[in-house]
Scaffold this motif. Structure first.
Motif, PDB file in Angstrom:
ATOM      1  N   GLY A 160       0.554  -1.234   0.040  1.00  0.00           N
ATOM      2  CA  GLY A 160       0.226  -0.219  -0.096  1.00  0.00           C
ATOM      3  C   GLY A 160       0.803   1.275   0.174  1.00  0.00           C
ATOM      4  N   ILE A 198      -2.322  -1.533   7.648  1.00  0.00           N
ATOM      5  CA  ILE A 198      -2.547  -2.606   6.912  1.00  0.00           C
ATOM      6  C   ILE A 198      -1.951  -3.961   7.277  1.00  0.00           C
ATOM      7  CG2 ILE A 198      -2.059  -3.916   4.807  1.00  0.00           C
ATOM      8  CD1 ILE A 198      -2.446  -0.940   3.396  1.00  0.00           C
ATOM      9  N   THR A 256     -10.154  -1.941   9.147  1.00  0.00           N
ATOM     10  CA  THR A 256     -10.368  -1.800   7.622  1.00  0.00           C
ATOM     11  C   THR A 256     -10.906  -0.278   7.739  1.00  0.00           C
ATOM     12  OG1 THR A 256     -10.963  -4.184   7.354  1.00  0.00           O
ATOM     13  CG2 THR A 256     -11.706  -2.444   5.940  1.00  0.00           C
ATOM     14  N   THR A 263      -7.725   2.202   7.701  1.00  0.00           N
ATOM     15  CA  THR A 263      -7.032   2.187   6.586  1.00  0.00           C
ATOM     16  C   THR A 263      -7.843   2.820   5.606  1.00  0.00           C
ATOM     17  OG1 THR A 263      -7.890  -0.169   6.057  1.00  0.00           O
ATOM     18  CG2 THR A 263      -5.797  -0.195   7.091  1.00  0.00           C
ATOM     19  N   CYS A 264      -9.235   2.798   5.633  1.00  0.00           N
ATOM     20  CA  CYS A 264     -10.128   3.468   4.607  1.00  0.00           C
ATOM     21  C   CYS A 264      -9.813   4.847   4.791  1.00  0.00           C
ATOM     22  CB  CYS A 264     -11.302   3.136   4.829  1.00  0.00           C
ATOM     23  SG  CYS A 264     -12.530   3.846   3.481  1.00  0.00           S
ATOM     24  N   MET A 314      -6.611   6.118   3.533  1.00  0.00           N
ATOM     25  CA  MET A 314      -6.597   6.161   2.217  1.00  0.00           C
ATOM     26  C   MET A 314      -7.236   7.302   1.538  1.00  0.00           C
ATOM     27  SD  MET A 314      -7.454   2.241   1.308  1.00  0.00           S
ATOM     28  CE  MET A 314      -7.379   2.580  -0.515  1.00  0.00           C
ATOM     29  N   ILE A 341     -13.457   4.898  -2.701  1.00  0.00           N
ATOM     30  CA  ILE A 341     -13.086   4.491  -1.259  1.00  0.00           C
ATOM     31  C   ILE A 341     -14.010   4.913  -0.349  1.00  0.00           C
ATOM     32  CG2 ILE A 341     -11.224   5.634   0.363  1.00  0.00           C
ATOM     33  CD1 ILE A 341      -9.193   5.945  -1.729  1.00  0.00           C
ATOM     34  N   GLN A 398      -9.047  -2.766  -1.449  1.00  0.00           N
ATOM     35  CA  GLN A 398      -7.862  -1.694  -0.985  1.00  0.00           C
ATOM     36  C   GLN A 398      -6.632  -1.917  -2.096  1.00  0.00           C
ATOM     37  OE1 GLN A 398      -6.798  -1.366   2.922  1.00  0.00           O
ATOM     38  NE2 GLN A 398      -8.963  -0.954   3.688  1.00  0.00           N
ATOM     39  N   GLN A 449      -5.287   0.668  -5.006  1.00  0.00           N
ATOM     40  CA  GLN A 449      -3.879   0.776  -4.952  1.00  0.00           C
ATOM     41  C   GLN A 449      -3.392   0.623  -6.527  1.00  0.00           C
ATOM     42  OE1 GLN A 449      -2.060  -2.064  -2.271  1.00  0.00           O
ATOM     43  NE2 GLN A 449      -3.425  -1.180  -0.550  1.00  0.00           N
TER      44      GLN A 449
END
Length: 430
Positions: free
Chosen positions: A262, A299, A322, A325-326, A329, A375, A415, A419
């Motif tokens: 990532g 991650i 999750t 991380t979202c 992002m 996203i 995800q 990427q």
């Protein structure tokens, strides 16, 4: 002697089966498994065409001179888990006893077995009273339809018991919900390897060897290919031996590799984007590296929570990782859009910068914006999973349990797609 040999054979089975202990403790009283049935397209694979998913249960014999120790057991689909119990004297009676027999709720042959509204079940049910002084042959339940199935047992007249549950998969020991993950890892390994070979041929054959951006693309492609192959090897090893016997070194390397993928993609994308001559450029670069470091940690934590047997995993924790991380992002992509707009407002000459010539600048901004919207959408889906999980009962009546076949993508591999989309969007218009 025969029962002992049967139990020993059940525990020693290695190929395409996982064995778990069932006893009277709260942690081991119930085991649930996701499984593909004959109705699933997965069963059309060559490796599973002649096999079926099944659950096999074998109780340990318990000799008793003064009583007949009985264990109540049931195998059912998780959506039918709330059908247990029949009303008796204003309360629900879950096990067939003398009072239930006198009230005609069950028969004498069912004494010690679970009772409930079996006629309302959408999937086959298996209820049985097991007499530990002379247990029957191994109990086998063939899974004909895909879904989540549970094996549950309680000590009725027995003080304690022990049983072995053998879950047979046609394809191996990997949990069913992760089957799509191993197939996706194999697909990514192939795609990234082809991309790496193609970019290498372009770098040394068809394009200028002095192109720094081409060299960066080639390096990233080989890096992603190696990481995907490593993840594939780890999942294949788990599929052969099961999570209890997985290679811990390979596990750590696989988690570390997924965590690196990532930040590598995002840093490549961010620094390949056009930028303006603003005084805050160094500050935004610092922010991008801090976000990349945070993304690496998040991650890695999420992947460590995902890569285990699903019934042992804390699904709420997985969803929280999750969502974290979202959010990272999403912030990263907002930073990308801001970088592009800053360059557009200053009308910076992109072809004279060190990041290459953009054939269609507006398409880059549109692509990053669409990816950012994706996203946000997946973030809402995982938030819905989390809310549904918080309001779920013990029988899996929540969105995540019902959509387990796609959970490998909805909480994990989407995800990876984001990427790759970032890298492709920037590389295509450069």
């Amino acid at each position: 002697m025969y029962k002992a040999l049967a139990m020993l054979a059940l525990q020693a089975t290695h190929c395409t089966a996982s064995t778990f202990v069932l006893d009277q403790t709260a942690a081991n009283r119930k085991r649930c498994f996701e499984a593909f049935g004959e109705d699933s397209p997965q069963m059309a694979n060559l490796w599973s065409r002649s096999h079926k998913s099944s659950l096999t249960l074998q109780f340990q014999e318990l000799a008793s001179l003064n009583s007949d120790p009985i264990v109540s057991m049931a195998i059912y689909h998780i959506s039918d888990g709330n059908l247990g119990g029949l009303e008796l004297n204003g309360q629900l009676q879950y096990v067939c006893n003398k009072e239930a027999i006198n009230a005609s709720l069950c028969t004498f042959d069912q004494y010690g077995a679970f009772i409930g509204r079996d006629d309302e079940a959408q999937f086959p049910l298996l209820n049985r009273a097991v007499h530990l002084s002379h247990p029957s042959d191994p109990i086998t339940y063939i899974i004909s339809r895909s879904g989540t199935y549970c094996v549950e047992a309680i000590a009725y007249t027995a003080h304690n018991f022990q049983a072995w549950v053998q879950f047979k998969n046609p394809y191996g020991k990997l949990p069913a919900y992760q089957l799509g993950k191993i197939q996706f890892s194999a697909f990514l390994s192939l795609v990234f390897t082809i991309a790496a070979i193609t970019t290498t041929a372009g770098l040394f054959g068809f394009r200028s060897r002095s192109s720094i951006f081409s060299l960066q693309c080639t390096t990233l492609a080989w890096f992603l290919a190696m990481l995907s192959i490593l993840s594939w090897i780890h999942l294949d090893q788990v599929n052969r031996h099961g999570y209890p016997n997985e290679n811990q070194t390979l596990r750590v390397l696989a988690i570390f590799g997924v965590a690196l993928r990532g930040p590598a993609c995002f840093l490549f994308t961010y620094h390949a984007l056009p930028h303006g001559r603003d005084t805050s450029r160094r500050r935004t670069q610092t922010i991008s590296f801090l976000l990349a470091a945070s993304f690496f940690v998040l991650i890695g934590a999420r992947e460590a929570a995902v890569l285990q047997d699903w019934f042992r995993a804390n699904r709420t924790t997985v969803l929280l990782w999750t969502l974290a991380t979202c959010m990272t992002m999403f912030v990263y992509h907002i930073l990308m859009i801001s970088r592009i707009r800053c360059a557009a407002n200053e009308k910076f000459e992109l072809e004279k910068s060190g990041v290459g010539h953009y054939r269609n600048y507006s398409m880059v901004q549109s692509a990053i914006t669409i990816i950012t919207a994706a996203i946000f959408l997946f973030g809402l889906i995982n938030l819905g999973f989390l809310i549904s999980k918080a309001n779920a009962d013990d029988y899996g009546h929540d969105l995540l349990s019902r959509s387990w076949q796609a959970s490998w993508f909805l909480i994990d591999e989407w995800q990876t797609v984001i990427q790759v989309a970032d890298v492709v969007s920037v590389s295509w218009f450069t």
